[in-house]
Motif scaffolding. Structure first.
Motif, PDB file in Angstrom:
ATOM      1  N   GLN A  46       0.805  -1.224   0.000  1.00 45.52           N
ATOM      2  CA  GLN A  46       0.000   0.000   0.000  1.00 45.52           C
ATOM      3  C   GLN A  46       0.841   1.277   0.000  1.00 45.52           C
ATOM      4  OE1 GLN A  46      -0.598  -2.419   2.481  1.00 45.52           O
ATOM      5  NE2 GLN A  46      -2.283  -3.368   1.400  1.00 45.52           N
ATOM      6  N   MET A  47       2.169   1.139  -0.004  1.00 49.66           N
ATOM      7  CA  MET A  47       3.005   2.331   0.133  1.00 49.66           C
ATOM      8  C   MET A  47       4.030   2.412  -0.995  1.00 49.66           C
ATOM      9  SD  MET A  47       3.545   2.228   4.248  1.00 49.66           S
ATOM     10  CE  MET A  47       4.057   3.929   4.415  1.00 49.66           C
ATOM     11  N   PRO A  48       4.189   3.593  -1.596  1.00 46.52           N
ATOM     12  CA  PRO A  48       5.209   3.751  -2.639  1.00 46.52           C
ATOM     13  C   PRO A  48       6.602   3.939  -2.026  1.00 46.52           C
ATOM     14  CG  PRO A  48       4.026   5.805  -2.329  1.00 46.52           C
ATOM     15  CD  PRO A  48       3.369   4.788  -1.424  1.00 46.52           C
ATOM     16  N   ASP A  49       7.618   3.837  -2.859  1.00 43.83           N
ATOM     17  CA  ASP A  49       8.984   4.102  -2.427  1.00 43.83           C
ATOM     18  C   ASP A  49       9.115   5.546  -1.963  1.00 43.83           C
ATOM     19  OD1 ASP A  49       9.793   1.542  -3.145  1.00 43.83           O
ATOM     20  OD2 ASP A  49      10.667   2.161  -5.050  1.00 43.83           O
ATOM     21  N   GLY A  50      10.161   5.793  -1.181  1.00 38.73           N
ATOM     22  CA  GLY A  50      10.463   7.150  -0.730  1.00 38.73           C
ATOM     23  C   GLY A  50       9.897   7.431   0.644  1.00 38.73           C
ATOM     24  N   LEU A  51      10.453   8.442   1.275  1.00 33.03           N
ATOM     25  CA  LEU A  51      10.064   8.798   2.645  1.00 33.03           C
ATOM     26  C   LEU A  51       8.866   9.733   2.708  1.00 33.03           C
ATOM     27  CD1 LEU A  51      13.640   9.208   4.157  1.00 33.03           C
ATOM     28  CD2 LEU A  51      12.061   7.270   4.383  1.00 33.03           C
ATOM     29  N   GLY A  52       8.434  10.260   1.568  1.00 38.92           N
ATOM     30  CA  GLY A  52       7.305  11.194   1.565  1.00 38.92           C
ATOM     31  C   GLY A  52       6.021  10.607   2.121  1.00 38.92           C
ATOM     32  N   THR A  53       5.775   9.334   1.852  1.00 37.44           N
ATOM     33  CA  THR A  53       4.552   8.694   2.353  1.00 37.44           C
ATOM     34  C   THR A  53       4.559   8.640   3.879  1.00 37.44           C
ATOM     35  OG1 THR A  53       4.339   7.398   0.349  1.00 37.44           O
ATOM     36  CG2 THR A  53       3.137   6.604   2.264  1.00 37.44           C
ATOM     37  N   LEU A  54       5.695   8.270   4.459  1.00 37.82           N
ATOM     38  CA  LEU A  54       5.785   8.247   5.927  1.00 37.82           C
ATOM     39  C   LEU A  54       5.616   9.652   6.491  1.00 37.82           C
ATOM     40  CD1 LEU A  54       8.752   5.767   6.507  1.00 37.82           C
ATOM     41  CD2 LEU A  54       6.310   5.356   6.897  1.00 37.82           C
ATOM     42  N   ARG A  55       6.251  10.621   5.859  1.00 37.95           N
ATOM     43  CA  ARG A  55       6.146  12.011   6.314  1.00 37.95           C
ATOM     44  C   ARG A  55       4.692  12.482   6.322  1.00 37.95           C
ATOM     45  NH1 ARG A  55      10.970  14.398   6.797  1.00 37.95           N
ATOM     46  NH2 ARG A  55      12.196  13.367   5.204  1.00 37.95           N
ATOM     47  N   ALA A  56       3.919  12.023   5.344  1.00 40.99           N
ATOM     48  CA  ALA A  56       2.518  12.435   5.235  1.00 40.99           C
ATOM     49  C   ALA A  56       1.610  11.627   6.167  1.00 40.99           C
ATOM     50  CB  ALA A  56       2.042  12.288   3.795  1.00 40.99           C
ATOM     51  N   ALA A  57       1.912  10.346   6.373  1.00 37.14           N
ATOM     52  CA  ALA A  57       1.010   9.467   7.124  1.00 37.14           C
ATOM     53  C   ALA A  57       1.101   9.623   8.633  1.00 37.14           C
ATOM     54  CB  ALA A  57       1.286   8.011   6.754  1.00 37.14           C
ATOM     55  N   VAL A  58       2.287   9.826   9.152  1.00 39.69           N
ATOM     56  CA  VAL A  58       2.498   9.794  10.601  1.00 39.69           C
ATOM     57  C   VAL A  58       1.673  10.843  11.355  1.00 39.69           C
ATOM     58  CG1 VAL A  58       4.231  10.163  12.414  1.00 39.69           C
ATOM     59  CG2 VAL A  58       4.700   8.617  10.503  1.00 39.69           C
ATOM     60  N   PRO A  59       1.612  12.101  10.920  1.00 39.69           N
ATOM     61  CA  PRO A  59       0.848  13.080  11.699  1.00 39.69           C
ATOM     62  C   PRO A  59      -0.634  12.722  11.860  1.00 39.69           C
ATOM     63  CG  PRO A  59       2.276  14.203  10.154  1.00 39.69           C
ATOM     64  CD  PRO A  59       2.313  12.741   9.796  1.00 39.69           C
ATOM     65  N   GLY A  60      -1.195  11.968  10.930  1.00 40.56           N
ATOM     66  CA  GLY A  60      -2.610  11.627  10.985  1.00 40.56           C
ATOM     67  C   GLY A  60      -2.931  10.373  11.776  1.00 40.56           C
TER      68      GLY A  60
END
Length: 126
Positions: A44-58
């Protein structure tokens, strides 16, 4: 002894990184413990750290409770009980690959927690 030392360091890196990022929601942990290119094998997650950066605050009501942690070579394995990743408690096995002390690759296996009395064996998932 060198391999044991490396395994201990890698375990320390992963457990600290996971605690700081997911429990404390400190996004700067990504800069300290992860590195690009970050290869993600979770479907469910693409490569790169952007997904983690976006998901964690929520993440609401998130908790990460590692039950078992092991390391072999450049890999660290965690077997954890997680709340707040989905609507029900979840058991997750994460596999992290490290390079030069930083997390660069990730695989996971995610299952909804089933109480022991509802498993075919009667054994706990954690």
């Amino acid at each position: 002894m060198k391999d044991d030392d490396q395994a201990r360091r890698n375990i320390g890196t992963v457990t600290t990184a996971m605690r700081e990022l997911f429990v404390e929601k400190d996004l700067t942990a990504l800069d300290r413990y992860w590195a690009e290119p970050y290869v993600q094998h979770s479907p469910q997650m693409p490569d790169g750290l952007g997904t983690l950066r976006a998901a964690v605050p929520g993440l609401e009501g998130f908790s990460w409770e590692p039950q078992r942690v092991a390391a072999q070579g450049d890999l660290v394995f965690t077997h954890s009980l997680v709340h707040g990743w989905g609507p029900t408690p979840t058991v997750i096995v994460d596999i992290f690959r490290l390079e030069e002390g930083r997390i660069v690759e990730h695989w996971d296996v995610v299952q909804e927690l089933v109480p022991p009395e509802e498993t075919a064996s009667g054994n706990s998932m954690v």
